[in-house]
Scaffold this motif. Structure first.
Motif, PDB file in Angstrom:
ATOM      1  N   GLN A  51       4.975  -8.606  -9.790  1.00 58.23           N
ATOM      2  CA  GLN A  51       3.910  -9.278 -10.261  1.00 58.23           C
ATOM      3  C   GLN A  51       2.701  -8.543  -9.888  1.00 58.23           C
ATOM      4  O   GLN A  51       1.804  -8.606 -10.855  1.00 58.23           O
ATOM      5  N   THR A  52       2.251  -7.707  -8.873  1.00 61.39           N
ATOM      6  CA  THR A  52       1.189  -7.081  -8.701  1.00 61.39           C
ATOM      7  C   THR A  52       1.066  -5.799  -8.245  1.00 61.39           C
ATOM      8  O   THR A  52       2.182  -5.159  -7.760  1.00 61.39           O
ATOM      9  N   ARG A  53       0.084  -4.843  -8.569  1.00 60.71           N
ATOM     10  CA  ARG A  53      -0.083  -3.588  -7.984  1.00 60.71           C
ATOM     11  C   ARG A  53      -1.592  -3.704  -7.649  1.00 60.71           C
ATOM     12  O   ARG A  53      -2.494  -4.038  -8.037  1.00 60.71           O
ATOM     13  N   ILE A  54      -1.897  -2.660  -6.672  1.00 60.11           N
ATOM     14  CA  ILE A  54      -3.270  -2.446  -6.181  1.00 60.11           C
ATOM     15  C   ILE A  54      -3.834  -1.339  -7.168  1.00 60.11           C
ATOM     16  O   ILE A  54      -2.974  -0.367  -7.669  1.00 60.11           O
ATOM     17  N   THR A  55      -5.245  -1.503  -7.072  1.00 60.21           N
ATOM     18  CA  THR A  55      -5.778  -0.414  -8.226  1.00 60.21           C
ATOM     19  C   THR A  55      -7.176  -0.174  -7.246  1.00 60.21           C
ATOM     20  O   THR A  55      -7.553  -1.109  -6.561  1.00 60.21           O
ATOM     21  N   ARG A  56      -7.696   0.952  -7.582  1.00 58.24           N
ATOM     22  CA  ARG A  56      -8.839   1.545  -6.570  1.00 58.24           C
ATOM     23  C   ARG A  56      -9.379   2.875  -7.042  1.00 58.24           C
ATOM     24  O   ARG A  56      -8.853   3.287  -8.080  1.00 58.24           O
ATOM     25  N   ARG A  57     -10.620   3.214  -6.732  1.00 56.07           N
ATOM     26  CA  ARG A  57     -11.167   4.335  -6.950  1.00 56.07           C
ATOM     27  C   ARG A  57     -11.086   5.284  -5.703  1.00 56.07           C
ATOM     28  O   ARG A  57     -11.069   6.614  -5.879  1.00 56.07           O
ATOM     29  N   ALA A  58     -10.672   4.758  -4.681  1.00 57.17           N
ATOM     30  CA  ALA A  58     -10.669   5.417  -3.363  1.00 57.17           C
ATOM     31  C   ALA A  58      -9.327   6.367  -3.510  1.00 57.17           C
ATOM     32  O   ALA A  58      -8.106   5.904  -3.079  1.00 57.17           O
ATOM     33  N   TYR A  59      -9.590   7.885  -3.201  1.00 53.46           N
ATOM     34  CA  TYR A  59      -8.625   8.710  -3.312  1.00 53.46           C
ATOM     35  C   TYR A  59      -8.936   9.939  -2.463  1.00 53.46           C
ATOM     36  O   TYR A  59     -10.119  10.105  -2.498  1.00 53.46           O
ATOM     37  N   PRO A  60      -8.235  10.685  -1.842  1.00 53.88           N
ATOM     38  CA  PRO A  60      -8.755  11.682  -1.071  1.00 53.88           C
ATOM     39  C   PRO A  60      -8.984  12.725  -1.966  1.00 53.88           C
ATOM     40  O   PRO A  60      -9.525  14.202  -1.540  1.00 53.88           O
ATOM     41  N   VAL A  95      -8.670   1.815   5.519  1.00 52.36           N
ATOM     42  CA  VAL A  95      -9.079   2.002   6.857  1.00 52.36           C
ATOM     43  C   VAL A  95      -8.323   3.303   7.401  1.00 52.36           C
ATOM     44  O   VAL A  95      -7.271   3.509   7.110  1.00 52.36           O
ATOM     45  N   SER A  96      -8.841   3.787   8.606  1.00 49.86           N
ATOM     46  CA  SER A  96      -8.264   4.688   9.287  1.00 49.86           C
ATOM     47  C   SER A  96      -9.317   5.368  10.485  1.00 49.86           C
ATOM     48  O   SER A  96     -10.364   4.905  10.135  1.00 49.86           O
ATOM     49  N   PRO A 114     -18.822   2.896  -6.854  1.00 50.36           N
ATOM     50  CA  PRO A 114     -19.721   2.036  -5.842  1.00 50.36           C
ATOM     51  C   PRO A 114     -18.699   1.740  -4.591  1.00 50.36           C
ATOM     52  O   PRO A 114     -17.409   1.374  -4.996  1.00 50.36           O
ATOM     53  N   TYR A 115     -19.283   1.877  -3.546  1.00 52.70           N
ATOM     54  CA  TYR A 115     -18.313   1.724  -2.303  1.00 52.70           C
ATOM     55  C   TYR A 115     -19.419   1.624  -1.128  1.00 52.70           C
ATOM     56  O   TYR A 115     -20.743   1.669  -1.218  1.00 52.70           O
ATOM     57  N   ARG A 116     -18.820   1.106  -0.017  1.00 53.57           N
ATOM     58  CA  ARG A 116     -19.831   1.143   1.246  1.00 53.57           C
ATOM     59  C   ARG A 116     -18.913   1.537   2.556  1.00 53.57           C
ATOM     60  O   ARG A 116     -17.814   1.423   2.451  1.00 53.57           O
ATOM     61  N   SER A 117     -19.796   2.142   3.304  1.00 58.85           N
ATOM     62  CA  SER A 117     -19.018   2.358   4.696  1.00 58.85           C
ATOM     63  C   SER A 117     -19.063   1.220   5.531  1.00 58.85           C
ATOM     64  O   SER A 117     -20.164   0.475   5.583  1.00 58.85           O
ATOM     65  N   LEU A 118     -17.959   0.892   6.489  1.00 63.96           N
ATOM     66  CA  LEU A 118     -17.922  -0.116   7.568  1.00 63.96           C
ATOM     67  C   LEU A 118     -17.678   0.496   8.852  1.00 63.96           C
ATOM     68  O   LEU A 118     -16.585   1.283   8.957  1.00 63.96           O
ATOM     69  N   THR A 119     -18.420   0.065  10.017  1.00 66.17           N
ATOM     70  CA  THR A 119     -18.326   0.532  11.259  1.00 66.17           C
ATOM     71  C   THR A 119     -17.209  -0.477  11.967  1.00 66.17           C
ATOM     72  O   THR A 119     -16.898  -1.400  11.343  1.00 66.17           O
ATOM     73  N   LEU A 139     -13.853   2.116   4.453  1.00 66.43           N
ATOM     74  CA  LEU A 139     -14.560   2.147   3.193  1.00 66.43           C
ATOM     75  C   LEU A 139     -14.286   0.907   2.215  1.00 66.43           C
ATOM     76  O   LEU A 139     -12.992   0.584   2.325  1.00 66.43           O
ATOM     77  N   TYR A 140     -15.254   0.219   1.802  1.00 69.88           N
ATOM     78  CA  TYR A 140     -14.791  -0.796   0.891  1.00 69.88           C
ATOM     79  C   TYR A 140     -15.057  -0.411  -0.670  1.00 69.88           C
ATOM     80  O   TYR A 140     -16.329   0.008  -0.958  1.00 69.88           O
ATOM     81  N   ASP A 141     -14.144  -0.294  -1.434  1.00 68.90           N
ATOM     82  CA  ASP A 141     -14.023   0.160  -2.933  1.00 68.90           C
ATOM     83  C   ASP A 141     -14.318  -1.049  -3.686  1.00 68.90           C
ATOM     84  O   ASP A 141     -13.240  -1.994  -3.865  1.00 68.90           O
ATOM     85  N   TYR A 142     -15.474  -1.189  -4.082  1.00 60.80           N
ATOM     86  CA  TYR A 142     -16.191  -2.330  -4.908  1.00 60.80           C
ATOM     87  C   TYR A 142     -15.168  -2.271  -6.397  1.00 60.80           C
ATOM     88  O   TYR A 142     -14.838  -3.485  -6.782  1.00 60.80           O
TER      89      TYR A 142
END
Length: 389
Positions: A51-60, A95-96, A114-119, A139-142
């Motif tokens: 039913q689902t897959r993750i999608t993202r811009r966040a890649y190394p 996270v890591s 678009p993203y932001r860092s979280l402490t 990192l939060y990938d919007y």
């Protein structure tokens, strides 16, 4: 007209997400295209069901972040054409420990994603339903979120047919006869002819490539897809819990998760690993060690989930040694093109993979650095694309 009398511009073998997206792009460009699938549709014997897959811009790797920018645009086009909602934008939290996220952040910056860092304090404040080590950052990938997998696969196939393509399931190709016109033989006794052939067979790739004298360094693995019950209803709904990737996860292996969506009150949380399998005999593989590691991880990290999985399903990843894709011509036969080794992260890229493979068929130069995806990168003395990071 008998099947052997028709000569297609392109025959795509394999109607998973990559093959279906490619066939769709080809038919859209006016190529007479046949899409062959070995199993009766729908089926769960490959890597594209569920039913689902993750999608993202966040890649190394910045190239994937760039590719996903275009892939998001292509998903939006498919949504408009099909009239189906295929993408849910709930964000993706990566996270890591800090060193692991440096390359990911660089890729996002370079591609203006678009993203932001979280402490650590911000993580604890914003996501109290997750318990992470004190040395973690995030990192939060919007643009991250969820793709509705089954609906996406059907949308590609339906639009492919609307553009004039032909889809035939229950047609397992068991022989390839190369030439200016390639002939494919199937177990049903049919012959199909095409000026160009694209092989997108997932874990079954090497079985057919053997007929052409080629084998790729591919390892199909069985990945248990595990669902965990919320202790408090709604604690991990998509408005409180984004898609989730722990890049170090369990013993250095990534873990990924999706909010409670597919099944009421159940969160999908999986290890990005599993035993090597023969895809035709996947049931015999021992996955107990994966289940055990995930139970330990969930108990430590997700206190509001029951630490025993409620549902277990199965997916097959087809891994390349460096986890990068193969998108390339056969080294001996120019009109046979191979798409393989998606290594558990190809679904989100499928619309763009289809465009790249269509460019190769039409003799166009794709806009991305194709050295990353060449078969020859594992030749002796070849340069591994990861050295470009």
């Amino acid at each position: 007209m008998a099947t052997e009398d028709i000569i297609y511009d392109v025959i795509v073998v394999g109607a998973g997400i990559e093959g279906s997206a490619t066939a769709y792009q080809l038919a859209k460009r006016g190529q007479s295209t046949l899409l062959l699938e070995q199993f009766p549709l729908p089926h769960c014997r490959g890597s594209s069901h569920g039913q689902t897959r993750i999608t993202r811009r966040a890649y190394p790797q910045a190239i994937y972040s760039a590719m996903m920018g275009q892939s998001f645009d292509e998903w939006a086009i498919l949504e408009k054409e099909s009239g189906e909602k295929l993408y849910r934008n709930c964000g993706t939290l990566v996270v890591s420990p800090p060193p692991m996220l440096g390359l990911v952040e660089r890729g996002l910056k370079v591609n203006k994603a678009p993203y932001r860092s979280l402490t650590v304090p911000e993580l604890k404040s914003e996501f109290p339903n997750i318990t992470l080590p004190d040395d973690y950052v995030a990192l939060y990938d919007y643009q991250g979120g969820i793709l509705h997998a089954d609906k996406s696969l059907i949308a590609f196939q339906d639009q492919f047919k609307k553009y004039g393509g032909t889809l035939r399931d229950g047609e397992q190709v068991n022989d390839v006869i190369p030439g200016d016109i390639v002939t494919l033989k199937t177990t049903t006794g049919n012959l199909f002819k095409g000026r160009n052939i694209i092989l997108a067979l997932g874990p079954y790739t090497n079985n057919l490539l053997a007929k052409t004298g080629l084998q790729l360094p591919l390892k199909p693995i069985r990945v248990p897809v595990l669902y965990w019950k919320e202790k408090v209803a709604g604690m991990y709904s998509s408005d409180k819990f984004p898609c989730y990737i722990d890049r170090t996860g369990s013993e250095g292996v990534s873990i990924y998760g999706l909010p409670a969506l597919e099944y009421p009150g159940l969160v999908k949380m999986c290890l990005h690993d599993g035993p090597v399998v023969d895809p035709n005999k996947r049931e015999v593989a021992d996955v107990s060690w994966v289940r055990d590691r995930m139970m330990k991880y969930v108990a430590q990290t997700f206190p509001w989930l029951d630490p025993v999985p409620a549902i277990e399903e199965t997916c097959i990843y087809t891994n390349s040694p460096d986890t990068h894709l193969f998108l390339d011509r056969h080294p001996k036969y120019e009109n046979i093109i191979i798409a393989a080794g998606f290594s558990g992260h190809g679904f989100k890229l499928a619309p763009l993979v289809g465009k790249i493979l269509s460019d190769l068929v039409q003799g166009k130069t794709p806009e991305y650095d194709m050295d990353w995806f060449k078969i020859s990168r594992f030749d002796k003395g070849g340069e591994n694309p990861s050295s470009k990071l």
